[in-house]
Design a protein around this motif. Structure first.
Motif, mmCIF file in Angstrom:
data_model
loop_
_atom_site.group_PDB
_atom_site.id
_atom_site.type_symbol
_atom_site.label_atom_id
_atom_site.label_comp_id
_atom_site.label_asym_id
_atom_site.label_seq_id
_atom_site.Cartn_x
_atom_site.Cartn_y
_atom_site.Cartn_z
ATOM 1 N N VAL A 34 53.321 50.512 35.383
ATOM 2 C CA VAL A 34 53.852 49.170 35.624
ATOM 3 C C VAL A 34 52.815 48.326 36.364
ATOM 4 O O VAL A 34 52.581 47.161 36.027
ATOM 5 C CB VAL A 34 55.166 49.236 36.427
ATOM 6 C CG1 VAL A 34 55.648 47.828 36.785
ATOM 7 C CG2 VAL A 34 56.236 49.966 35.629
ATOM 8 N N ARG A 35 52.203 48.916 37.370
ATOM 9 C CA ARG A 35 51.196 48.186 38.152
ATOM 10 C C ARG A 35 50.007 47.781 37.291
ATOM 11 O O ARG A 35 49.520 46.645 37.385
ATOM 12 C CB ARG A 35 50.721 49.056 39.317
ATOM 13 C CG ARG A 35 49.659 48.383 40.189
ATOM 14 C CD ARG A 35 49.223 49.291 41.318
ATOM 15 N NE ARG A 35 48.655 50.540 40.815
ATOM 16 C CZ ARG A 35 48.264 51.550 41.590
ATOM 17 N NH1 ARG A 35 48.422 51.461 42.900
ATOM 18 N NH2 ARG A 35 47.752 52.638 41.050
ATOM 19 N N SER A 36 49.549 48.694 36.447
ATOM 20 C CA SER A 36 48.414 48.383 35.571
ATOM 21 C C SER A 36 48.750 47.231 34.637
ATOM 22 O O SER A 36 47.926 46.335 34.414
ATOM 23 C CB SER A 36 48.017 49.623 34.752
ATOM 24 O OG SER A 36 47.531 50.650 35.583
ATOM 25 N N LEU A 37 49.966 47.243 34.097
ATOM 26 C CA LEU A 37 50.394 46.162 33.207
ATOM 27 C C LEU A 37 50.383 44.825 33.939
ATOM 28 O O LEU A 37 49.869 43.821 33.423
ATOM 29 C CB LEU A 37 51.792 46.471 32.667
ATOM 30 C CG LEU A 37 52.508 45.355 31.904
ATOM 31 C CD1 LEU A 37 51.659 44.865 30.739
ATOM 32 C CD2 LEU A 37 53.874 45.831 31.417
ATOM 33 N N ILE A 38 50.925 44.797 35.143
ATOM 34 C CA ILE A 38 50.967 43.557 35.919
ATOM 35 C C ILE A 38 49.561 43.082 36.266
ATOM 36 O O ILE A 38 49.247 41.888 36.172
ATOM 37 C CB ILE A 38 51.804 43.763 37.195
ATOM 38 C CG1 ILE A 38 53.276 43.963 36.833
ATOM 39 C CG2 ILE A 38 51.648 42.577 38.145
ATOM 40 C CD1 ILE A 38 54.172 44.295 38.010
#
Length: 399
Positions: A218-222
């Motif tokens: 999720v963090r990488s996507l954001i």
């Protein structure tokens, strides 16, 4: 095998079992008309104008794109046909978002079929140059690849690849990898197990959550979507996003980037439009990704792997609603509602893998649109945030 399974099972889905008013069916599927979006884009663009192309009529160029797409007026149907032959699955570059504030463009596509022979396509190069014109004083635009360099190189050996600087001198290509689709399901299962497990200590719980890598995904996507917004806004210049086919993590990135850049995408209706064009029309394979989510991935067809790609995107949006609640009209109930309906197949929107399959299975004639249902609800209070929404001028990019 998968097509036969779909043909045999689709009429058993809940969306096909319900009785409907014929007038309601037609109205529901016409809520977000392509012409309205075209007019909106042309009214906002100061220089480049757009048109609707039917080069994909009969889905003869790309089976995962709709028959009609919006393209710049100087892009010819010949450019589109040539580019489609050079892109994975025929997914030629399309403008998915026009950033009015800086007059820059966000595009998405499948990988170029460069192969180990370093092939090129003049039509593809022309289409990209026309679709992502450089802003004054800028030397190049950007191509963001959601694969790792190792995966992109491996795909090149298998007939795919990535854009070379020599053939695309106006573009700078770089990697911002996201987790492989085939690994997302295992990551989600470990995350759920960590949340539900009996842990002897807080440290044990946190370790289990961390080892699942779901929040890392999720963090990488954001982070990647935020980077794209920064390029659109601060460079400012246009961006093309693609991975392998451009039907999974590519859609995650372009969706989150638009949520950051466009306050309309943070409204209930605007977010529906975003999901409609970036996931449903853009050909995310919902049938493959959702039909056997809670069974093991044993399909021989790598394209048919079950994966919570859409959930990953919704989770990223949820993180934003928690951090910036006054910037969104909707709350987590709305995101949960969308997630549940994407799996229940109670409405026709998330049935099948693309527009071609929906047309072939008469989805538009036999099922109701979820968007129509939402438009008929007298009160959307359950989905609305309790916070006061900030004016648009204050929320662009969550400033």
């Amino acid at each position: 095998m998968m097509k036969e399974q779909m043909s045999n099972n689709i009429n058993d889905l809940p969306a096909f079992k319900r009785s409907h008013n014929c007038d309601d069916l037609a109205a529901g599927w016409q809520l977000f008309a392509l012409l309205s979006r075209l007019n909106s884009m042309n009214s906002k663009s100061k220089n480049l104008k757009f048109r609707i192309s039917d080069a994909n009529q009969g889905f003869n160029l790309c089976t995962s794109y709709p028959e009609k797409v919006i393209v710049p007026v100087n892009v010819t149907d010949e450019n589109i046909a040539g580019s489609a032959k050079f892109r994975q699955g025929g997914r030629f570059p399309v403008v998915c978002f026009f950033y009015e504030a800086k007059q820059t463009f966000l595009l998405r596509s499948g990988q170029p079929l460069v192969t180990s022979m370093n092939c090129r396509s003049t039509e593809d190069e022309l289409l990209l140059n026309f679709s992502a014109p450089m802003v004054a004083d800028k030397k190049f635009c950007y191509i963001v690849d959601t694969r790792s360099q190792a995966d992109a190189t491996s795909d090149k050996v298998r007939g795919g690849g990535y854009e070379s600087d020599s053939n695309y001198p106006n573009f700078h290509h770089f990697q911002r990898p996201l987790e492989r689709v085939s690994n997302l399901l295992d990551s989600l299962f470990k995350f759920i197990k960590a949340l539900r497990g009996n842990h002897s200590s807080v440290e044990s719980y946190l370790s289990a959550v961390e080892s699942s890598k779901w929040l890392d995904n999720v963090r990488s996507l954001i982070m990647h979507a935020s980077l794209i917004f920064q390029i659109l806004h601060r460079e400012p210049t246009s961006v093309l996003v693609h991975g392998l086919e451009g039907r999974d993590t590519t859609l995650c990135v372009t969706t989150i980037a638009q949520v950051i850049a466009d306050s309309n995408c943070r409204t209930i209706r605007g977010f529906q439009q975003l999901i409609h064009r970036e996931w449903i029309l853009a050909g995310h394979p919902f049938f493959y990704r959702h039909s056997s989510l809670f069974s093991q991935n044993k399909s021989r067809d790598s394209r048919a792997v079950a994966a919570p790609v859409f959930l990953l995107c919704l989770d990223a949006v949820w993180q934003f609603t928690r951090c910036f609640p006054t910037h969104f009209e909707f709350n987590e109930n709305f995101l949960i509602f969308l997630a549940e309906n994407s799996y229940s197949c109670y409405y026709g929107n998330f049935v099948c893998n693309n527009e071609l399959e929906r047309v072939s299975n008469a989805v538009f004639n036999k099922t109701q649109s979820l968007w129509h249902y939402l438009s008929q609800i007298e009160s959307l209070s359950d989905f609305r945030t309790s916070y006061t929404i900030l004016p648009e001028k204050e929320v662009c990019g969550f400033r």
